[in-house]
Design an enzyme around this catalytic site. Structure first.
Site, PDB file in Angstrom:
ATOM      1  N   HIS A  31       0.828  -1.209   0.000  1.00  0.00           N
ATOM      2  CA  HIS A  31       0.000   0.000   0.000  1.00  0.00           C
ATOM      3  C   HIS A  31       0.861   1.258   0.000  1.00  0.00           C
ATOM      4  O   HIS A  31       0.445   2.297  -0.524  1.00  0.00           O
ATOM      5  CB  HIS A  31      -0.949  -0.005   1.203  1.00  0.00           C
ATOM      6  CG  HIS A  31      -2.102  -0.940   1.036  1.00  0.00           C
ATOM      7  ND1 HIS A  31      -2.840  -1.413   2.102  1.00  0.00           N
ATOM      8  CD2 HIS A  31      -2.659  -1.486  -0.069  1.00  0.00           C
ATOM      9  CE1 HIS A  31      -3.791  -2.218   1.655  1.00  0.00           C
ATOM     10  NE2 HIS A  31      -3.700  -2.277   0.340  1.00  0.00           N
ATOM     11  N   HIS A  67      -4.864  -5.530 -10.893  1.00  0.00           N
ATOM     12  CA  HIS A  67      -3.518  -5.047 -10.568  1.00  0.00           C
ATOM     13  C   HIS A  67      -2.519  -5.403 -11.654  1.00  0.00           C
ATOM     14  O   HIS A  67      -1.724  -4.553 -12.105  1.00  0.00           O
ATOM     15  CB  HIS A  67      -3.058  -5.621  -9.225  1.00  0.00           C
ATOM     16  CG  HIS A  67      -3.624  -4.931  -8.032  1.00  0.00           C
ATOM     17  ND1 HIS A  67      -3.219  -3.677  -7.633  1.00  0.00           N
ATOM     18  CD2 HIS A  67      -4.564  -5.322  -7.140  1.00  0.00           C
ATOM     19  CE1 HIS A  67      -3.884  -3.322  -6.543  1.00  0.00           C
ATOM     20  NE2 HIS A  67      -4.699  -4.292  -6.226  1.00  0.00           N
TER      21      HIS A  67
END
Length: 423
Positions: A251, A384
């Protein structure tokens, strides 16, 4: 180092293009008859016994809308299938908003998640740019619902969850849903020109960078109702699948890219440099803590607040975001460190993470890069990995779908970027 790992080489462009095509082909069997996305197995076979979740359906709508604009056959129809699910079986027509998902027997997965609703916005925005039927109405409804139930104008942040009937708000506050809110809001601003959403993204980013600065560039993930960081959340069960303990380096890299995108499109001069430096700090902390942290290649999933690995698994999305952010940081700073990082990540991707037999990327590897399936069995979606095949060669200040739309419509007639400073 092979040329196919080197940013801006023709070999690397071809390598990424081949991955784009592989991923689009791999995911084509996702739609159920009602449109909601099946969770995909190791070879792309739909796992019909698992939940058909809203967030996965949204990701597939996003990917195949982009695939349509890239010119790949049948992607428009597949995006339409996902939209059918979002407008149909996943949509709560009684209470409003979208269910978390539906079970194989047709029963609903309870709750209303900010995370999923941010992806509804992203999916609708991408479908709008791809000129898919019903996308405009879906986006309008998604934004209105999100504004009413998730966005807290006073805090400049989003709450995390409600019960299905929207009568009880969960007291937990999480930064992951806010991260994908930033992504969705920037996409809305780019596609529609509504600068309110760019401003909101900036407010979220400001809060996150403040919290990170108090924790040596490690971002707190979990918060109390009044937005106090809960750094010990799930310390007694650090592998919680939804709220793991500690910092999540993946993250850190993902936030770095979003900060750079927002700053490049929203700020100038000294202010922009401040955000670029902050994004670099997030990225460098994450890679320093997590890359090869236990003697083997890969990015560990979580660390404690001193940067020591806690969960050693390697998730595919963390590598995707490291690829994206290293490329974007190099574009902005021209620092060769990021250029070199990109090549190292590409080599690891090719050697360990791409499934060269069945297609797509392995979603979860263990400490020694052995295949695991404790959190992500199979290969549920493409989002992703797919974005990592595109972002390294896109403008740094524009959302993915908007950038592809610009190319699709031939540049000067495109609608992308109306919410960006550069247009």
């Amino acid at each position: 180092m092979s040329g196919k790992y080197i940013l801006d080489s023709e070999e690397n462009r071809e390598f990424l293009k081949s991955m784009t095509e592989n991923l689009i082909q791999f995911g084509r069997r996702f739609p159920s008859s009602e449109g909601a996305s099946y969770y995909l197995g190791d070879d792309g076979t739909p796992l019909t016994g698992r939940y058909r979740e809203t967030w996965i359906t949204c990701r597939m709508a996003h990917v195949y809308s982009i695939g349509h604009m890239l010119g790949y056959a049948h992607c428009g129809e597949l995006a339409g299938c996902a939209l059918k699910g979002l407008n149909g079986i996943l949509h709560d027509k009684k209470n409003g908003g979208w269910y978390a998902g539906v079970a194989s027997d047709g029963s609903i997965v309870p709750g209303k998640q900010c995370y999923a609703h941010a992806f509804v916005i992203l999916a609708a925005t991408s479908a709008l740019l791809a000129e898919r039927e019903g996308a405009k109405e879906l986006l309008e409804e998604a934004l209105a619902f999100y504004d009413k139930y998730f966005w807290d104008e006073k805090e400049g942040l989003a709450c995390d969850a409600w019960n299905t009937e929207l009568t009880v708000q969960d007291g937990y506050r999480g930064i992951n849903a806010n991260m994908h809110t930033v992504e969705a809001f920037l996409a809305v601003a780019d596609a529609t020109g509504d600068l309110r959403y760019r401003e909101r993204a900036g407010r979220i980013i400001g809060r996150v960078l403040t919290w990170a600065s108090l924790n040596e560039d490690r971002i707190p993930e979990h918060f109390t109702r009044d937005w106090k960081p809960d750094l010990d959340c799930n310390k007694d069960r650090p592998d919680d699948p939804f709220k793991p303990y500690g910092a999540t380096p993946g993250h850190g890299t993902e936030w770095a890219r979003l900060v750079l995108q927002w700053a490049a499109g929203s700020t100038d001069g000294r202010e922009q440099k401040q955000y670029i430096d902050a994004a670099a700090g997030l990225y460098n902390r994450a890679i320093s803590d997590a890359w090869n942290a236990d003697g083997a290649q890969g990015i560990v999933y979580t660390t404690d607040w001193e940067g020591k690995p806690v969960i050693h698994d390697r998730m595919h999305w963390t590598l995707a975001e490291a690829i994206n952010s290293s490329a974007v940081l190099y574009r902005i700073t021209k620092d060769k460190k990021y250029f070199d990082d990109y090549a190292v990540f590409m080599k690891y991707l090719d050697e360990k993470v791409i499934d060269h037999i069945n297609g797509s990327w392995f979603h979860q590897l263990g400490k020694d890069n052995n295949l695991l399936g404790t959190v992500w069995p199979g290969k549920p979606d493409l989002y992703h990995a797919f974005q990592a095949t595109l972002i390294p060669y896109m403008p740094v200040d524009v959302s993915v779908a908007a950038s592809v739309c610009y190319q699709w419509k031939g540049g000067k007639n495109a609608t992308y970027g109306q919410g960006s400073k550069r247009v």
